[in-house]
Scaffold this motif. Sequence first.
Motif, mmCIF file in Angstrom:
data_model
loop_
_atom_site.group_PDB
_atom_site.id
_atom_site.type_symbol
_atom_site.label_atom_id
_atom_site.label_comp_id
_atom_site.label_asym_id
_atom_site.label_seq_id
_atom_site.Cartn_x
_atom_site.Cartn_y
_atom_site.Cartn_z
ATOM 1 N N CYS A 1 30.503 100.634 72.735
ATOM 2 C CA CYS A 1 31.819 101.263 72.841
ATOM 3 C C CYS A 1 32.061 101.726 74.273
ATOM 4 N N ARG A 2 33.168 101.297 74.846
ATOM 5 C CA ARG A 2 33.544 101.749 76.186
ATOM 6 C C ARG A 2 34.684 102.757 76.073
ATOM 7 N N ILE A 3 34.526 103.890 76.745
ATOM 8 C CA ILE A 3 35.543 104.946 76.699
ATOM 9 C C ILE A 3 36.181 105.055 78.075
ATOM 10 N N ILE A 4 37.484 104.878 78.114
ATOM 11 C CA ILE A 4 38.220 104.884 79.381
ATOM 12 C C ILE A 4 39.265 105.995 79.348
ATOM 13 N N ALA A 5 39.195 106.885 80.328
ATOM 14 C CA ALA A 5 40.223 107.918 80.489
ATOM 15 C C ALA A 5 41.255 107.422 81.492
ATOM 16 N N ILE A 6 42.509 107.484 81.114
ATOM 17 C CA ILE A 6 43.586 107.092 82.028
ATOM 18 C C ILE A 6 44.165 108.378 82.605
ATOM 19 N N ALA B 1 34.263 110.199 78.802
ATOM 20 C CA ALA B 1 34.474 108.819 79.244
ATOM 21 C C ALA B 1 33.317 108.278 80.063
ATOM 22 N N GLU B 2 33.269 106.962 80.158
ATOM 23 C CA GLU B 2 32.351 106.324 81.100
ATOM 24 C C GLU B 2 33.096 105.856 82.342
ATOM 25 N N GLY B 3 34.423 105.730 82.221
ATOM 26 C CA GLY B 3 35.197 105.266 83.363
ATOM 27 C C GLY B 3 36.585 105.868 83.385
ATOM 28 N N VAL B 4 37.155 105.954 84.581
ATOM 29 C CA VAL B 4 38.508 106.470 84.766
ATOM 30 C C VAL B 4 39.371 105.349 85.323
ATOM 31 N N LEU B 5 40.477 105.099 84.673
ATOM 32 C CA LEU B 5 41.463 104.151 85.185
ATOM 33 C C LEU B 5 42.611 104.966 85.766
ATOM 34 N N VAL B 6 42.942 104.720 87.020
ATOM 35 C CA VAL B 6 43.948 105.519 87.721
ATOM 36 C C VAL B 6 45.199 104.676 87.988
ATOM 37 N N CYS C 1 32.402 106.691 67.633
ATOM 38 C CA CYS C 1 32.652 105.699 68.671
ATOM 39 C C CYS C 1 32.158 104.307 68.292
ATOM 40 N N ALA C 2 31.115 104.229 67.481
ATOM 41 C CA ALA C 2 30.559 102.930 67.088
ATOM 42 C C ALA C 2 31.553 102.088 66.291
ATOM 43 N N ASP C 3 32.608 102.707 65.788
ATOM 44 C CA ASP C 3 33.607 101.968 65.008
ATOM 45 C C ASP C 3 34.594 101.201 65.885
ATOM 46 N N TYR C 4 34.520 101.399 67.207
ATOM 47 C CA TYR C 4 35.510 100.806 68.114
ATOM 48 C C TYR C 4 34.821 100.090 69.276
ATOM 49 N N ASP C 5 35.538 99.130 69.826
ATOM 50 C CA ASP C 5 35.064 98.488 71.053
ATOM 51 C C ASP C 5 35.497 99.288 72.279
ATOM 52 N N TYR C 6 36.713 99.853 72.199
ATOM 53 C CA TYR C 6 37.255 100.630 73.314
ATOM 54 C C TYR C 6 37.957 101.871 72.784
ATOM 55 N N VAL C 7 37.761 102.969 73.487
ATOM 56 C CA VAL C 7 38.535 104.192 73.258
ATOM 57 C C VAL C 7 39.313 104.458 74.542
ATOM 58 N N ILE C 8 40.632 104.539 74.412
ATOM 59 C CA ILE C 8 41.518 104.785 75.552
ATOM 60 C C ILE C 8 42.084 106.201 75.420
ATOM 61 N N ILE C 9 41.832 107.043 76.419
ATOM 62 C CA ILE C 9 42.297 108.435 76.377
ATOM 63 C C ILE C 9 43.455 108.601 77.355
ATOM 64 N N ASP C 10 44.620 108.960 76.829
ATOM 65 C CA ASP C 10 45.796 109.214 77.667
ATOM 66 C C ASP C 10 45.794 110.686 78.056
ATOM 67 N N CYS C 11 45.479 110.971 79.319
ATOM 68 C CA CYS C 11 45.341 112.348 79.789
ATOM 69 C C CYS C 11 46.684 112.956 80.184
ATOM 70 N N PRO C 12 46.782 114.285 80.136
ATOM 71 C CA PRO C 12 48.003 114.945 80.620
ATOM 72 C C PRO C 12 48.065 114.899 82.139
ATOM 73 N N PRO C 13 49.259 115.131 82.726
ATOM 74 C CA PRO C 13 49.394 115.121 84.194
ATOM 75 C C PRO C 13 48.914 116.432 84.812
ATOM 76 N N SER C 14 47.636 116.713 84.631
ATOM 77 C CA SER C 14 47.023 117.917 85.198
ATOM 78 C C SER C 14 45.523 117.694 85.225
ATOM 79 N N LEU C 15 44.804 118.606 85.872
ATOM 80 C CA LEU C 15 43.345 118.504 85.919
ATOM 81 C C LEU C 15 42.701 119.687 85.199
#
Length: 266
Positions: free
Chosen positions: A8-13, A147-152, A122-136
């Motif tokens: 499972c790959r988890i990507i935070a956008i 996440a394991e990766g951040v897509l910007v 997480c094992a039930d999915y190939d990818y988890v995509i997290i849509d983050c709010p416009p803040s930190l």
Amino acid sequence: MTGNSPDCRIIAIANQKGGVGKTTTAINLATGMAAVGRKVLVIDMDPQGNASTGLGVDRAHRALSTYDLLLGEATVAEARQETVVPNLWLIPSTIDLSGAEIELVDMEQRSFRLKTALAEACADYDYVIIDCPPSLGLLTINALVAAEGVLVPLQCEFFALEGLSQLLQTIDRVRGNFNPMLGISGVVLTMYDKRNKLSDQVAEDVRSCLGNLVFETVIPRNVRLSEAPSHGKPALLYDHRCPGSEAYMKLATEILRRMEAAVEAA
């Protein structure tokens, strides 16, 4: 990897700047991945709930949400909903999530709430995509810890790189303190207007600065992308032949190729 599942790959956008195409990217990237057979879960971490609306889940049908997930009052299996897209599930957001930042402050493991919630599911999915709010804030920190990766997404405008250094510093802090495996999955240029020389200049500047981190695929400024959420559909369902849909399908293919090649190499 996050340790949740080897498959499972988890990507935070993420991008703390608003209006850069973050939610549009989350919705259509997830749809593109699902369209080629991947099982995908979208987690709407933005209290505005635009990803939920854009995937056809109206506010009246969000009995359980990301808020309940973070507070430990619901599991992923309980909170998730089917969407209009086969192979694509959603954990929706409600306005309650805006209060979660305050409620989380005094909780144990406050930065690990999402990671913990995803650990078994997480094992039930190939990818988890997290849509983050416009803040930190804490919501985005939870996404980055899980996440394991951040897509910007970066808008092709004059101030595109402004604020990026702040996001990169936050990623470094999360990597140093909470999640040593966190990396940058890539940067995607959005709202590109081929008629505007500024778009070309910005794209050139970003590529010269960030190199191979920038995806080859560029997302054009496209009215159909803007229209689709009001119909409760990703653009890929609303009009799969429009330039925006074609670009997101290409982006999904590029990301899958990059990420799955990296897993095989490892």
